[in-house]
Design an enzyme around this catalytic site. Sequence first.
Site, PDB file in Angstrom:
ATOM      1  N   GLN A   1       1.003  -1.259   0.230  1.00  0.00           N
ATOM      2  CA  GLN A   1      -0.045   0.227  -0.094  1.00  0.00           C
ATOM      3  C   GLN A   1       0.383   0.711  -0.028  1.00  0.00           C
ATOM      4  O   GLN A   1      -0.051   2.128  -0.239  1.00  0.00           O
ATOM      5  CB  GLN A   1      -1.315   0.155   1.397  1.00  0.00           C
ATOM      6  CG  GLN A   1      -1.978  -1.199   1.250  1.00  0.00           C
ATOM      7  CD  GLN A   1      -3.175  -0.854   0.088  1.00  0.00           C
ATOM      8  OE1 GLN A   1      -3.081  -0.176  -0.442  1.00  0.00           O
ATOM      9  NE2 GLN A   1      -4.287  -2.173  -0.487  1.00  0.00           N
TER      10      GLN A   1
ATOM     11  N   HIS B   1      -0.645  -3.289  -9.332  1.00  0.00           N
ATOM     12  CA  HIS B   1      -2.600  -3.287  -9.214  1.00  0.00           C
ATOM     13  C   HIS B   1      -2.754  -1.955  -8.024  1.00  0.00           C
ATOM     14  O   HIS B   1      -3.624  -1.145  -7.959  1.00  0.00           O
ATOM     15  CB  HIS B   1      -3.486  -3.951  -9.372  1.00  0.00           C
ATOM     16  CG  HIS B   1      -3.763  -4.221  -8.279  1.00  0.00           C
ATOM     17  ND1 HIS B   1      -4.876  -4.480  -7.570  1.00  0.00           N
ATOM     18  CD2 HIS B   1      -3.533  -5.733  -7.893  1.00  0.00           C
ATOM     19  CE1 HIS B   1      -4.769  -5.730  -6.728  1.00  0.00           C
ATOM     20  NE2 HIS B   1      -4.126  -5.987  -6.578  1.00  0.00           N
TER      21      HIS B   1
ATOM     22  N   CYS C   1     -16.235  -9.484   2.520  1.00  0.00           N
ATOM     23  CA  CYS C   1     -17.832  -9.644   2.281  1.00  0.00           C
ATOM     24  C   CYS C   1     -17.293 -10.744   1.704  1.00  0.00           C
ATOM     25  O   CYS C   1     -16.019 -10.931   0.509  1.00  0.00           O
ATOM     26  CB  CYS C   1     -18.350  -9.261   1.176  1.00  0.00           C
ATOM     27  SG  CYS C   1     -18.874  -8.022   2.140  1.00  0.00           S
TER      28      CYS C   1
HETATM   29  N1  PLP Z   1      -0.676  -6.931   0.766  1.00  0.00           N
HETATM   30  C1  PLP Z   1      -1.699  -5.669   0.990  1.00  0.00           C
HETATM   31  C2  PLP Z   1      -1.854  -5.088   1.945  1.00  0.00           C
HETATM   32  C3  PLP Z   1      -3.007  -5.536   0.329  1.00  0.00           C
HETATM   33  O1  PLP Z   1      -3.450  -4.754   0.036  1.00  0.00           O
HETATM   34  C4  PLP Z   1      -3.226  -6.227  -0.607  1.00  0.00           C
HETATM   35  C5  PLP Z   1      -4.562  -6.260  -1.723  1.00  0.00           C
HETATM   36  O2  PLP Z   1      -5.360  -6.265  -1.132  1.00  0.00           O
HETATM   37  C6  PLP Z   1      -1.878  -7.605  -0.796  1.00  0.00           C
HETATM   38  C7  PLP Z   1      -1.195  -8.124   0.165  1.00  0.00           C
HETATM   39  C8  PLP Z   1      -2.606  -8.946  -2.127  1.00  0.00           C
HETATM   40  O3  PLP Z   1      -2.215  -8.079  -3.136  1.00  0.00           O
HETATM   41  P1  PLP Z   1      -2.444  -9.110  -4.739  1.00  0.00           P
HETATM   42  O4  PLP Z   1      -4.365  -9.212  -4.131  1.00  0.00           O
HETATM   43  O5  PLP Z   1      -2.223  -8.137  -5.955  1.00  0.00           O
HETATM   44  O6  PLP Z   1      -2.098 -10.448  -4.648  1.00  0.00           O
END
Ligand code: PLP
Length: 394
Positions: free
Chosen positions: A178, A200, A325
């Site tokens: 993040q 992403h 959810c």
């Molecule tokens: N770590 C954090 C802090 C995230 O916000 C996310 C995604 O929501 C992930 C890991 C996992 O990322 P990904 O779904 O792109 O593998």
Amino acid sequence: MAAGRTYLDWNATAPLFPEAREAVLRALDTIGNPSSIHAEGRAARAIVEDARASIAALVGGETENVVFTSGATEAANALLKQGLTGCCGKNMALAMPVLVGATEHVAVLAAAGDGRRARVDSDGIMDLDGLKSQLKETGPALVALQLANNETGVIQPIRAIADIVHAEGGALVVDAVQAPGRISFEMASLGADALFLSAHKFGGPKGVGAIVFGDSRTRLASAAISGGGQERGQRGGTENIGGIAGMGAAAKAVLAKHEAVRKIGELRDGFENHLNRIAPDARIAGQHAPRLPNTSLFAIPGIAAEKALIAFDLAGVAVSSGSACSSGKVKASHVLRAMDAPDWVLAGAIRLSIGHTTTEAELEKALGVISRLVAKRPLNPISAEKSAQNSSAA
Ligand code: PLP
């Protein structure tokens, strides 16, 4: 984005940078396999290596220490399940106990299995004395912690944590997913042995991510995926060059947007000030801790998250709930639970997360939805909520 919609859910996924989109399309038109030695292969290899250098620049790391993966979930699984070799002068492989924070993303919690959880305080900040005593019990451990939380935006004191972990002979893996586009950070000043990213979350395509190791000796103890030896033997399989090119372009673009971070923080603070005027009894999670400038997780007594999400969506505003959810049921957030949030916060948490294209008018639209919800809530929401709970418990 569809006309009339307002997207305030950047922590779920950030909109694709136009530069990243172009880079993906160019890479998809490159026919070579990056492992082939002919000119077409070398052209594809150049795309991958250029992106690798951009990821290293984003985190202030070394290009040779970047390994591409299919995203943060794969990176977390590889790091926590295979373990590390070469760091802290020893093998941090499978035998090492794994310790992760109680407020980690589910990708990290699931990869860590049933291992120990490090506690946080009511603002979501790691309890450093608690961590020290846990490490005294476990001995050298592979510790995985977030730089910033995806729900609350709370930023952990990673440098201090790294020093504690290293003093006990352990290794630190940082989930930095993040952080890009929200705060600047440097591999060396974090003191992490490895960190991981997901494209992403900062304007790249979905389904691609990276691990960045802290130095050239530290590596996965065994390959994330065994196969043809790609990614210097750390992750087999022909590289996803479209995704990798898009991730590299997003890394360059997000670095160039760094100035926007101040504006994002001002917008978020303005939103929270206004929220406090509309609903002085609103609770903002992690408000007293350092937080990402783009995130606001709040709850208002008497307003259930499910109802609020529907109202936002009908008004054309995309936000998310602090609760996950699954199968149609709203599950209270493990992050807020770990912060000892009261039931009304667990039931009402709404997350708004913004980025460099967000405008004041978009936040005003969200505040309009909140004002209407507040106007319709029960007169004494907390006692109304308590009596509803008591009668359902009876
Ligand atoms: N770590 C954090 C802090 C995230 O916000 C996310 C995604 O929501 C992930 C890991 C996992 O990322 P990904 O779904 O792109 O593998």
